[in-house]
Scaffold this motif. Structure first.
Motif, PDB file in Angstrom:
ATOM      1  N   TYR A   1       0.838  -1.201   0.000  1.00 39.10           N
ATOM      2  CA  TYR A   1       0.000   0.000   0.000  1.00 39.10           C
ATOM      3  C   TYR A   1       0.872   1.250   0.000  1.00 39.10           C
ATOM      4  O   TYR A   1       1.775   1.397   0.819  1.00 39.10           O
ATOM      5  CB  TYR A   1      -0.910  -0.003   1.217  1.00 39.10           C
ATOM      6  CG  TYR A   1      -1.712   1.270   1.379  1.00 39.10           C
ATOM      7  CD1 TYR A   1      -2.743   1.580   0.505  1.00 39.10           C
ATOM      8  CD2 TYR A   1      -1.411   2.171   2.398  1.00 39.10           C
ATOM      9  CE1 TYR A   1      -3.476   2.749   0.644  1.00 39.10           C
ATOM     10  CE2 TYR A   1      -2.141   3.343   2.557  1.00 39.10           C
ATOM     11  CZ  TYR A   1      -3.170   3.632   1.676  1.00 39.10           C
ATOM     12  OH  TYR A   1      -3.883   4.794   1.810  1.00 39.10           O
ATOM     13  N   VAL A   2       0.604   2.158  -0.948  1.00 33.39           N
ATOM     14  CA  VAL A   2       1.270   3.451  -1.018  1.00 33.39           C
ATOM     15  C   VAL A   2       0.176   4.503  -0.848  1.00 33.39           C
ATOM     16  O   VAL A   2      -0.742   4.591  -1.670  1.00 33.39           O
ATOM     17  CB  VAL A   2       2.009   3.651  -2.350  1.00 33.39           C
ATOM     18  CG1 VAL A   2       2.698   5.013  -2.388  1.00 33.39           C
ATOM     19  CG2 VAL A   2       3.024   2.532  -2.567  1.00 33.39           C
ATOM     20  N   ALA A   3       0.265   5.301   0.201  1.00 32.77           N
ATOM     21  CA  ALA A   3      -0.825   6.229   0.540  1.00 32.77           C
ATOM     22  C   ALA A   3      -0.995   7.334  -0.485  1.00 32.77           C
ATOM     23  O   ALA A   3      -2.117   7.802  -0.727  1.00 32.77           O
ATOM     24  CB  ALA A   3      -0.581   6.835   1.918  1.00 32.77           C
ATOM     25  N   ALA A   4       0.114   7.775  -1.092  1.00 31.07           N
ATOM     26  CA  ALA A   4       0.042   8.869  -2.061  1.00 31.07           C
ATOM     27  C   ALA A   4       0.806   8.476  -3.326  1.00 31.07           C
ATOM     28  O   ALA A   4       1.852   9.046  -3.639  1.00 31.07           O
ATOM     29  CB  ALA A   4       0.607  10.148  -1.462  1.00 31.07           C
ATOM     30  N   PRO A   5       0.317   7.506  -4.073  1.00 29.24           N
ATOM     31  CA  PRO A   5       1.062   7.029  -5.243  1.00 29.24           C
ATOM     32  C   PRO A   5       1.109   8.083  -6.348  1.00 29.24           C
ATOM     33  O   PRO A   5       0.118   8.785  -6.593  1.00 29.24           O
ATOM     34  CB  PRO A   5       0.259   5.803  -5.681  1.00 29.24           C
ATOM     35  CG  PRO A   5      -1.144   6.083  -5.219  1.00 29.24           C
ATOM     36  CD  PRO A   5      -0.973   6.811  -3.919  1.00 29.24           C
ATOM     37  N   THR A   6       2.257   8.154  -7.000  1.00 24.13           N
ATOM     38  CA  THR A   6       2.403   9.098  -8.112  1.00 24.13           C
ATOM     39  C   THR A   6       2.888   8.402  -9.378  1.00 24.13           C
ATOM     40  O   THR A   6       2.463   8.753 -10.481  1.00 24.13           O
ATOM     41  CB  THR A   6       3.393  10.224  -7.744  1.00 24.13           C
ATOM     42  OG1 THR A   6       4.646   9.636  -7.350  1.00 24.13           O
ATOM     43  CG2 THR A   6       2.843  11.077  -6.601  1.00 24.13           C
ATOM     44  N   THR A   7       3.765   7.421  -9.248  1.00 20.00           N
ATOM     45  CA  THR A   7       4.270   6.717 -10.423  1.00 20.00           C
ATOM     46  C   THR A   7       3.343   5.564 -10.790  1.00 20.00           C
ATOM     47  O   THR A   7       2.507   5.123  -9.982  1.00 20.00           O
ATOM     48  CB  THR A   7       5.674   6.155 -10.170  1.00 20.00           C
ATOM     49  OG1 THR A   7       5.585   5.124  -9.162  1.00 20.00           O
ATOM     50  CG2 THR A   7       6.619   7.249  -9.675  1.00 20.00           C
ATOM     51  N   GLU A   8       3.500   5.056 -12.010  1.00 18.23           N
ATOM     52  CA  GLU A   8       2.694   3.911 -12.453  1.00 18.23           C
ATOM     53  C   GLU A   8       2.948   2.696 -11.571  1.00 18.23           C
ATOM     54  O   GLU A   8       2.013   1.945 -11.250  1.00 18.23           O
ATOM     55  CB  GLU A   8       3.027   3.587 -13.910  1.00 18.23           C
ATOM     56  CG  GLU A   8       2.179   2.456 -14.491  1.00 18.23           C
ATOM     57  CD  GLU A   8       2.469   2.205 -15.959  1.00 18.23           C
ATOM     58  OE1 GLU A   8       2.125   1.109 -16.444  1.00 18.23           O
ATOM     59  OE2 GLU A   8       3.036   3.097 -16.621  1.00 18.23           O
ATOM     60  N   GLU A   9       4.209   2.510 -11.162  1.00 17.81           N
ATOM     61  CA  GLU A   9       4.549   1.375 -10.307  1.00 17.81           C
ATOM     62  C   GLU A   9       3.867   1.487  -8.950  1.00 17.81           C
ATOM     63  O   GLU A   9       3.367   0.493  -8.402  1.00 17.81           O
ATOM     64  CB  GLU A   9       6.068   1.280 -10.132  1.00 17.81           C
ATOM     65  CG  GLU A   9       6.849   0.881 -11.377  1.00 17.81           C
ATOM     66  CD  GLU A   9       6.967   2.020 -12.388  1.00 17.81           C
ATOM     67  OE1 GLU A   9       6.732   3.195 -11.990  1.00 17.81           O
ATOM     68  OE2 GLU A   9       7.306   1.749 -13.551  1.00 17.81           O
ATOM     69  N   GLU A  10       3.853   2.685  -8.373  1.00 16.05           N
ATOM     70  CA  GLU A  10       3.216   2.884  -7.066  1.00 16.05           C
ATOM     71  C   GLU A  10       1.707   2.699  -7.157  1.00 16.05           C
ATOM     72  O   GLU A  10       1.086   2.110  -6.263  1.00 16.05           O
ATOM     73  CB  GLU A  10       3.547   4.275  -6.535  1.00 16.05           C
ATOM     74  CG  GLU A  10       4.994   4.437  -6.102  1.00 16.05           C
ATOM     75  CD  GLU A  10       5.323   5.844  -5.672  1.00 16.05           C
ATOM     76  OE1 GLU A  10       6.324   6.024  -4.950  1.00 16.05           O
ATOM     77  OE2 GLU A  10       4.588   6.790  -6.048  1.00 16.05           O
ATOM     78  N   ILE A  11       1.116   3.187  -8.239  1.00 13.54           N
ATOM     79  CA  ILE A  11      -0.326   3.010  -8.421  1.00 13.54           C
ATOM     80  C   ILE A  11      -0.662   1.530  -8.573  1.00 13.54           C
ATOM     81  O   ILE A  11      -1.615   1.021  -7.968  1.00 13.54           O
ATOM     82  CB  ILE A  11      -0.818   3.818  -9.637  1.00 13.54           C
ATOM     83  CG1 ILE A  11      -0.721   5.319  -9.337  1.00 13.54           C
ATOM     84  CG2 ILE A  11      -2.249   3.438  -9.998  1.00 13.54           C
ATOM     85  CD1 ILE A  11      -1.018   6.204 -10.528  1.00 13.54           C
ATOM     86  N   ASP A  12       0.127   0.825  -9.370  1.00 13.21           N
ATOM     87  CA  ASP A  12      -0.094  -0.610  -9.549  1.00 13.21           C
ATOM     88  C   ASP A  12       0.021  -1.350  -8.220  1.00 13.21           C
ATOM     89  O   ASP A  12      -0.788  -2.240  -7.920  1.00 13.21           O
ATOM     90  CB  ASP A  12       0.910  -1.175 -10.551  1.00 13.21           C
ATOM     91  CG  ASP A  12       0.738  -2.656 -10.775  1.00 13.21           C
ATOM     92  OD1 ASP A  12      -0.249  -3.056 -11.411  1.00 13.21           O
ATOM     93  OD2 ASP A  12       1.591  -3.432 -10.288  1.00 13.21           O
ATOM     94  N   SER A  13       1.006  -0.988  -7.413  1.00 14.48           N
ATOM     95  CA  SER A  13       1.194  -1.644  -6.117  1.00 14.48           C
ATOM     96  C   SER A  13       0.000  -1.415  -5.204  1.00 14.48           C
ATOM     97  O   SER A  13      -0.488  -2.341  -4.549  1.00 14.48           O
ATOM     98  CB  SER A  13       2.478  -1.124  -5.461  1.00 14.48           C
ATOM     99  OG  SER A  13       2.720  -1.787  -4.238  1.00 14.48           O
TER     100      SER A  13
END
Length: 478
Positions: free
Chosen positions: A256-268
């Motif tokens: 879980y990433v609370a404030a995703p910005t990259t495509e990888e973070e959003i996917d995670s």
């Protein structure tokens, strides 16, 4: 009379304690000539590997460490497994555990294991792959490599061949060993010969983990004593059923990433939500504008659509000036019933999976390529394209294909990917502005598969099955 004299001489030698001449290349040389009576201070009757360590001593393969312990929990080095294997090989070949290695001693040897390594190399058991690593902790994969080649294959018959072949092919057992694992053939050989049954209920081998001296003793003594060899207690009658699998199980869990910005973070973050069987993703940015919130909403929906088997294709968004943003995923016209549609689609996919296994259309020995082709055929044979579907039709999700036998491209792809993932086949969805299809890795090779266009006639069109990326690009660019 001469025969009688020889017999009396043999009897006399036994009475005097003089051993008879050892046979060459014989398992008859594996004899317990000692009795374990507590020689190792760290080995007690309730120790996990008591029988194995005691047997290792009695076969004359170990006298333990200089401090009077065996070192049950100590890591085994590469050199130590080479020493044990050299002794077993020499005992089998000559009747003397040290004769073979001693013949390969060289003045100036600084490592005890050096002569054992040279002996095993001279015997063709090993090559140069372990040179320079004798002092390093041995991985369990390296141990398998050494042991699988120590004795001739006829000495270690495949007593578990059927159960290991079926269990491994089902992807339910020994799941941490693939064709990409170092020495995977040697690892599977140990399972088939009863030298290993793994470390847990699913037979995990843990190939890259270090091995303790106690665990190594278990495998070593099974090499020389058939009575100690094991058979896995796997229940093969149940492994073909996917009952109990949820859609969340089909996703590799993300962080879980609370404030995703990259495509990888959003996917995670999306995978974190999907693997939890949730349809709401709560994010927290420092601040967020309406334009930024819309961008996040579009990015997450694009990622969700790559997991088309999850039956989500719409998203709603709420946010406030504190930066809190909540995304709720559903499907057009599904509303709050989306979870029911998802559960029914999953239950139907499991029923198809289990029927194809029980009917023998899918078997343990089949490759991923062949399994994927069977499911491709099933999709084409059991669905028709819904030419009347609007943007809000349920034909856009897998539920419609399984429940009504109608779908459009995202329904076709979602249902197909669901079936592939029930087989443990890695796949995703790829789309352009007007179409979506499957990208799957089958037996280590990436293919594009378009079940929608494959179902364009009375019979399945296999030209759309297992296309190369170039072939797929020529059909529908992305």
């Amino acid at each position: 009379m001469k025969t009688r004299i020889l017999s009396l001489a043999l009897a006399a030698s036994l009475l005097l304690g003089v051993p008879a001449l050892a046979a060459e290349n014989s398992t008859g040389n594996f004899v317990r000539e000692k009795t374990y009576t507590g020689q190792f201070s760290d080995l007690t009757a309730d120790s996990t590997f008591y029988d194995n360590v005691a047997a290792l001593y009695e076969y004359g393969l170990s006298v333990g460490k200089t401090d009077g312990t065996f070192g049950l929990k100590d890591s085994l080095t590469v050199g130590q497994i080479v020493i044990f294997a050299g002794r077993i090989r020499s005992l089998y070949r000559t009747g003397d555990a040290e004769a073979g290695p001693n013949a390969h001693s060289k003045p100036g040897d600084t490592a005890t294991a050096a002569r054992y390594l040279r002996y095993l190399q001279a015997e063709g058991v090993l090559g140069t792959e372990l040179d320079g690593s004798l002092a390093a902790p041995a991985t369990r994969a390296q141990v398998a490599h050494v042991l699988a080649n120590t004795l001739p294959s006829e000495v270690l018959p495949p007593i578990n061949d059927e159960i290991v072949t079926e269990g491994y092919a089902s992807r339910h057992f020994i799941t941490d060993v693939t064709e990409y694992t170092d020495y995977y053939r040697d690892i599977l050989f140990l399972y088939r010969a009863g030298i290993s049954v793994g470390s847990d209920a699913t037979g995990s081998y843990l190939p890259q983990d270090p091995i303790t001296r106690g665990a190594a003793a278990a495998m070593l003594t099974r090499m020389v004593d058939p009575s100690l060899r094991l058979t896995p207690d796997w229940d093969l009658d149940s492994v073909w059923s996917a009952a109990g699998t949820t859609l969340g199980d089909l996703v590799t869990a993300g962080t879980y990433v609370a404030a995703p910005t990259t495509e990888e973070e959003i996917d995670s973050s999306v995978r974190y939500m999907l693997a939890s069987n949730q349809n709401t993703l709560q994010l927290q940015y420092d601040t967020i504008s309406a334009m930024a919130a819309r961008k996040v909403m579009e990015q997450t929906l694009a990622v969700v659509k790559t997991y088309v088997e999850q039956c989500y294709n719409t998203v709603t968004c709420t946010f406030d000036t504190s930066g809190a943003l909540t995304l709720t995923f559903s499907a057009s016209s599904a509303g709050t019933a989306i979870q029911t549609y998802r559960e029914e689609a999953m239950a139907a996919a499991i029923a198809v999976h289990d029927e194809l296994w029980s009917s023998g259309q899918i078997t343990p020995g089949m490759s991923e390529y062949d399994k994927a082709r069977v499911y491709y055929t099933w999709i084409c044979d059991n669905c028709v394209y819904d030419y009347d579907a609007g943007d809000d039709s349920l034909s856009h999700i897998a539920y419609s294909l399984f429940h009504d036998g109608t779908a459009v491209c995202d329904g076709y792809t979602g249902a197909y990917n669901m079936l592939l993932k029930l087989e443990g086949i890695d796949c995703t969805a790829l789309s352009n502005s007007s179409h979506i299809w499957t990208v799957a890795t089958l037996d280590g090779v990436q293919y594009h598969i378009d079940t929608t266009w494959g179902d364009s006639g009375a019979q399945p069109d296999y030209s759309y099955f297992a296309m190369t990326p170039t072939q797929s690009w020529n059909q529908h660019r992305w």
